[in-house]
Design a protein around this motif. Structure first.
Motif, PDB file in Angstrom:
ATOM      1  N   ARG A  30       0.841  -1.202   0.000  1.00 26.92           N
ATOM      2  CA  ARG A  30       0.000   0.000   0.000  1.00 26.92           C
ATOM      3  C   ARG A  30       0.871   1.246   0.000  1.00 26.92           C
ATOM      4  NH1 ARG A  30      -5.406  -0.690   1.003  1.00 26.92           N
ATOM      5  NH2 ARG A  30      -5.556   1.559   1.372  1.00 26.92           N
ATOM      6  N   ARG A  31       0.503   2.202  -0.859  1.00 25.17           N
ATOM      7  CA  ARG A  31       1.256   3.453  -0.962  1.00 25.17           C
ATOM      8  C   ARG A  31       0.614   4.576  -0.154  1.00 25.17           C
ATOM      9  NH1 ARG A  31       1.944   4.107  -7.360  1.00 25.17           N
ATOM     10  NH2 ARG A  31      -0.207   3.361  -7.254  1.00 25.17           N
ATOM     11  N   VAL A  32      -0.578   4.329   0.404  1.00 19.93           N
ATOM     12  CA  VAL A  32      -1.257   5.332   1.226  1.00 19.93           C
ATOM     13  C   VAL A  32      -1.618   4.693   2.558  1.00 19.93           C
ATOM     14  CG1 VAL A  32      -2.169   6.646  -0.725  1.00 19.93           C
ATOM     15  CG2 VAL A  32      -3.502   4.749   0.208  1.00 19.93           C
ATOM     16  N   THR A  33      -1.616   5.496   3.605  1.00 24.17           N
ATOM     17  CA  THR A  33      -1.965   4.965   4.925  1.00 24.17           C
ATOM     18  C   THR A  33      -3.470   4.906   5.122  1.00 24.17           C
ATOM     19  OG1 THR A  33      -1.801   7.200   5.843  1.00 24.17           O
ATOM     20  CG2 THR A  33       0.163   5.800   5.969  1.00 24.17           C
ATOM     21  N   GLY A  34      -4.198   5.765   4.418  1.00 27.27           N
ATOM     22  CA  GLY A  34      -5.648   5.775   4.532  1.00 27.27           C
ATOM     23  C   GLY A  34      -6.301   4.912   3.476  1.00 27.27           C
ATOM     24  N   LEU A  35      -7.541   5.259   3.124  1.00 28.26           N
ATOM     25  CA  LEU A  35      -8.271   4.518   2.103  1.00 28.26           C
ATOM     26  C   LEU A  35      -8.030   5.119   0.726  1.00 28.26           C
ATOM     27  CD1 LEU A  35     -11.759   3.989   3.817  1.00 28.26           C
ATOM     28  CD2 LEU A  35      -9.799   2.439   3.789  1.00 28.26           C
ATOM     29  N   ARG A  36      -8.029   4.267  -0.292  1.00 32.48           N
ATOM     30  CA  ARG A  36      -7.955   4.741  -1.676  1.00 32.48           C
ATOM     31  C   ARG A  36      -9.367   5.139  -2.136  1.00 32.48           C
ATOM     32  NH1 ARG A  36      -5.011  -0.243  -2.305  1.00 32.48           N
ATOM     33  NH2 ARG A  36      -6.846  -1.028  -3.420  1.00 32.48           N
ATOM     34  N   ARG A  37      -9.418   5.925  -3.191  1.00 33.03           N
ATOM     35  CA  ARG A  37     -10.707   6.367  -3.726  1.00 33.03           C
ATOM     36  C   ARG A  37     -11.574   5.178  -4.130  1.00 33.03           C
ATOM     37  NH1 ARG A  37      -7.014  10.075  -5.841  1.00 33.03           N
ATOM     38  NH2 ARG A  37      -7.414  12.255  -5.259  1.00 33.03           N
ATOM     39  N   ASP A  38     -10.972   4.205  -4.787  1.00 33.89           N
ATOM     40  CA  ASP A  38     -11.762   3.059  -5.250  1.00 33.89           C
ATOM     41  C   ASP A  38     -12.298   2.246  -4.073  1.00 33.89           C
ATOM     42  OD1 ASP A  38      -8.899   2.355  -4.942  1.00 33.89           O
ATOM     43  OD2 ASP A  38      -9.583   0.337  -5.460  1.00 33.89           O
ATOM     44  N   GLU A  39     -11.569   2.236  -2.954  1.00 35.95           N
ATOM     45  CA  GLU A  39     -12.045   1.502  -1.781  1.00 35.95           C
ATOM     46  C   GLU A  39     -13.246   2.199  -1.152  1.00 35.95           C
ATOM     47  OE1 GLU A  39      -7.852  -0.560  -0.342  1.00 35.95           O
ATOM     48  OE2 GLU A  39      -8.337   1.485   0.320  1.00 35.95           O
ATOM     49  N   VAL A  40     -13.173   3.527  -1.052  1.00 38.44           N
ATOM     50  CA  VAL A  40     -14.329   4.273  -0.526  1.00 38.44           C
ATOM     51  C   VAL A  40     -15.536   4.057  -1.421  1.00 38.44           C
ATOM     52  CG1 VAL A  40     -15.246   6.553   0.009  1.00 38.44           C
ATOM     53  CG2 VAL A  40     -12.875   6.006   0.574  1.00 38.44           C
ATOM     54  N   ALA A  41     -15.327   4.138  -2.733  1.00 42.27           N
ATOM     55  CA  ALA A  41     -16.418   3.963  -3.679  1.00 42.27           C
ATOM     56  C   ALA A  41     -17.062   2.585  -3.535  1.00 42.27           C
ATOM     57  CB  ALA A  41     -15.908   4.168  -5.104  1.00 42.27           C
ATOM     58  N   GLU A  42     -16.233   1.562  -3.431  1.00 47.73           N
ATOM     59  CA  GLU A  42     -16.767   0.207  -3.317  1.00 47.73           C
ATOM     60  C   GLU A  42     -17.555   0.020  -2.024  1.00 47.73           C
ATOM     61  OE1 GLU A  42     -15.215  -4.461  -3.257  1.00 47.73           O
ATOM     62  OE2 GLU A  42     -13.798  -2.813  -3.578  1.00 47.73           O
ATOM     63  N   LEU A  43     -17.012   0.506  -0.935  1.00 49.10           N
ATOM     64  CA  LEU A  43     -17.690   0.362   0.354  1.00 49.10           C
ATOM     65  C   LEU A  43     -18.992   1.166   0.419  1.00 49.10           C
ATOM     66  CD1 LEU A  43     -14.553   0.558   2.661  1.00 49.10           C
ATOM     67  CD2 LEU A  43     -15.999  -1.452   2.315  1.00 49.10           C
ATOM     68  N   ALA A  44     -19.031   2.289  -0.313  1.00 49.49           N
ATOM     69  CA  ALA A  44     -20.234   3.138  -0.326  1.00 49.49           C
ATOM     70  C   ALA A  44     -21.203   2.744  -1.443  1.00 49.49           C
ATOM     71  CB  ALA A  44     -19.842   4.602  -0.472  1.00 49.49           C
ATOM     72  N   HIS A  45     -20.826   1.741  -2.256  1.00 51.10           N
ATOM     73  CA  HIS A  45     -21.677   1.238  -3.334  1.00 51.10           C
ATOM     74  C   HIS A  45     -21.947   2.295  -4.409  1.00 51.10           C
ATOM     75  CE1 HIS A  45     -22.287  -2.330  -0.882  1.00 51.10           C
ATOM     76  NE2 HIS A  45     -22.686  -1.558   0.126  1.00 51.10           N
ATOM     77  N   VAL A  46     -20.895   3.026  -4.782  1.00 49.97           N
ATOM     78  CA  VAL A  46     -20.957   3.950  -5.909  1.00 49.97           C
ATOM     79  C   VAL A  46     -19.768   3.642  -6.816  1.00 49.97           C
ATOM     80  CG1 VAL A  46     -22.104   5.762  -4.574  1.00 49.97           C
ATOM     81  CG2 VAL A  46     -19.604   5.755  -4.755  1.00 49.97           C
ATOM     82  N   SER A  47     -19.808   4.166  -8.026  1.00 47.15           N
ATOM     83  CA  SER A  47     -18.697   3.923  -8.941  1.00 47.15           C
ATOM     84  C   SER A  47     -17.484   4.762  -8.544  1.00 47.15           C
ATOM     85  CB  SER A  47     -19.101   4.251 -10.379  1.00 47.15           C
ATOM     86  OG  SER A  47     -19.232   5.650 -10.553  1.00 47.15           O
ATOM     87  N   THR A  48     -16.313   4.269  -8.900  1.00 49.03           N
ATOM     88  CA  THR A  48     -15.087   5.018  -8.598  1.00 49.03           C
ATOM     89  C   THR A  48     -15.067   6.350  -9.334  1.00 49.03           C
ATOM     90  OG1 THR A  48     -13.865   2.968  -8.258  1.00 49.03           O
ATOM     91  CG2 THR A  48     -12.565   4.954  -8.660  1.00 49.03           C
ATOM     92  N   ASP A  49     -15.505   6.350 -10.594  1.00 47.61           N
ATOM     93  CA  ASP A  49     -15.526   7.591 -11.375  1.00 47.61           C
ATOM     94  C   ASP A  49     -16.415   8.642 -10.709  1.00 47.61           C
ATOM     95  OD1 ASP A  49     -13.803   6.567 -13.237  1.00 47.61           O
ATOM     96  OD2 ASP A  49     -15.373   6.001 -14.669  1.00 47.61           O
ATOM     97  N   TYR A  50     -17.578   8.194 -10.181  1.00 47.90           N
ATOM     98  CA  TYR A  50     -18.491   9.124  -9.518  1.00 47.90           C
ATOM     99  C   TYR A  50     -17.852   9.693  -8.246  1.00 47.90           C
ATOM    100  CZ  TYR A  50     -22.756  10.881  -7.258  1.00 47.90           C
ATOM    101  OH  TYR A  50     -23.706  11.663  -6.655  1.00 47.90           O
ATOM    102  N   TYR A  51     -17.197   8.841  -7.470  1.00 44.35           N
ATOM    103  CA  TYR A  51     -16.551   9.322  -6.255  1.00 44.35           C
ATOM    104  C   TYR A  51     -15.452  10.330  -6.589  1.00 44.35           C
ATOM    105  CZ  TYR A  51     -14.141   9.711  -1.865  1.00 44.35           C
ATOM    106  OH  TYR A  51     -13.569  10.240  -0.742  1.00 44.35           O
TER     107      TYR A  51
END
Length: 271
Positions: A30-51
């Motif tokens: 992992r290159r970031v200590t927090g969450l990646r954009r795609d991970e937030v999108a997946e967990l929130a059930h939205v597309s990565t592009d939308y996030y």
């Protein structure tokens, strides 16, 4: 509404959530200590592009999506409220019988036995009261039905109005409705509790319907009431209200007018 600021706020919250906090594996790659954009999108059930659009400040998320982000990013109540404000969205309301705020409970407990005090919701459902208020108004209703709203009982239960001097009835009715209209507007047109209360009162009380149609608005902060105490008869009270920051709860207390006037005179002498 400030969508660029919302994007910056979401990025800051995303950086603070560790993968392990949301059940994601942590690895050395992992290159970031927090969450990646795609991970937030997946967990929130939205597309990565939308996030990504939301973080860039070019898309306005719905209330449901904001709720999902608040859950994924482990936002506090204040952080969640801030996100809704930045997004220009109205926060979903709590139930009619909201959980009593700890600060309100603490303040309520600080009043003496001779000062009636109680906490209500913005639809005038009593959440808690002290013994002096119970002696004056009776026990707190046990259910969370809207029929337990003080507004409902005022217009449809003559026994509630009998607690007041008859000359005060119209004044109390006008003040109740002007204050209620602000709470109903703050909740929004989609709030089922507010809508149900207005519908039933309009259908069953022509008095309520007439006053509601006048469109008056005024928050009840201080006023004088003449109430019929079950043991001491008619008493004039100076009444005060302290509203919570979100307007969903209010602490109300009554000071006998003679005591209040004496305190004011003492203040003038000290000054």
């Amino acid at each position: 509404m400030n969508l660029p600021e919302l994007g910056a706020f979401l990025r800051s919250r995303r950086d603070r959530v560790r993968p392990a906090d949301v059940g994601l594996p942590t690895g050395s790659r992992r290159r970031v200590t927090g969450l990646r954009r795609d991970e937030v999108a997946e967990l929130a059930h939205v597309s990565t592009d939308y996030y990504i659009e939301i973080e860039r400040g070019t898309a306005q998320p719905s209330s449901a999506v904001l709720d999902a982000f608040a859950e994924v990013l482990r936002m506090s109540d204040d952080e969640r409220a801030h996100a809704f404000t930045l997004a220009g969205r109205r926060q979903p309301r709590r139930s009619s019988r909201a959980a009593l705020h700890p600060a309100m409970r603490d303040l309520l407990g600080r009043f003496g036995d001779d000062i009636p005090a109680y906490v209500t919701t913005d639809l005038q459902i009593v959440l808690a009261q002290n013994d002096a208020a119970a002696e004056l108004h009776g026990p707190v209703p046990e259910s969370s039905e809207l029929t337990d709203s003080y507004v409902y009982r005022w217009f449809l239960d003559p026994a509630v109005r009998a607690q007041f001097d008859e000359s005060y009835h119209e004044v109390e009715a006008e003040a109740l409705i002007a204050d209620l209209r602000i709470g109903v507007a703050r909740r929004g047109p989609g709030d089922p509790d507010a809508r149900a209360l207005i519908e039933v009162l309009t259908a069953h009380s022509s008095w309520f319907a007439r006053l509601w149609a006048q469109q008056d608005v005024a928050i009840r902060r201080s006023e004088t009431k003449r109430l019929r105490h079950p043991e001491r008869g008619l008493i004039d009270y100076d009444c005060y209200a302290l509203l919570s920051e979100d307007g969903q709860e209010r602490l109300i207390w009554y000071v006998p007018a003679k005591i209040s006037m004496a305190g004011a005179a003492d203040d003038r002498r000290v000054g």
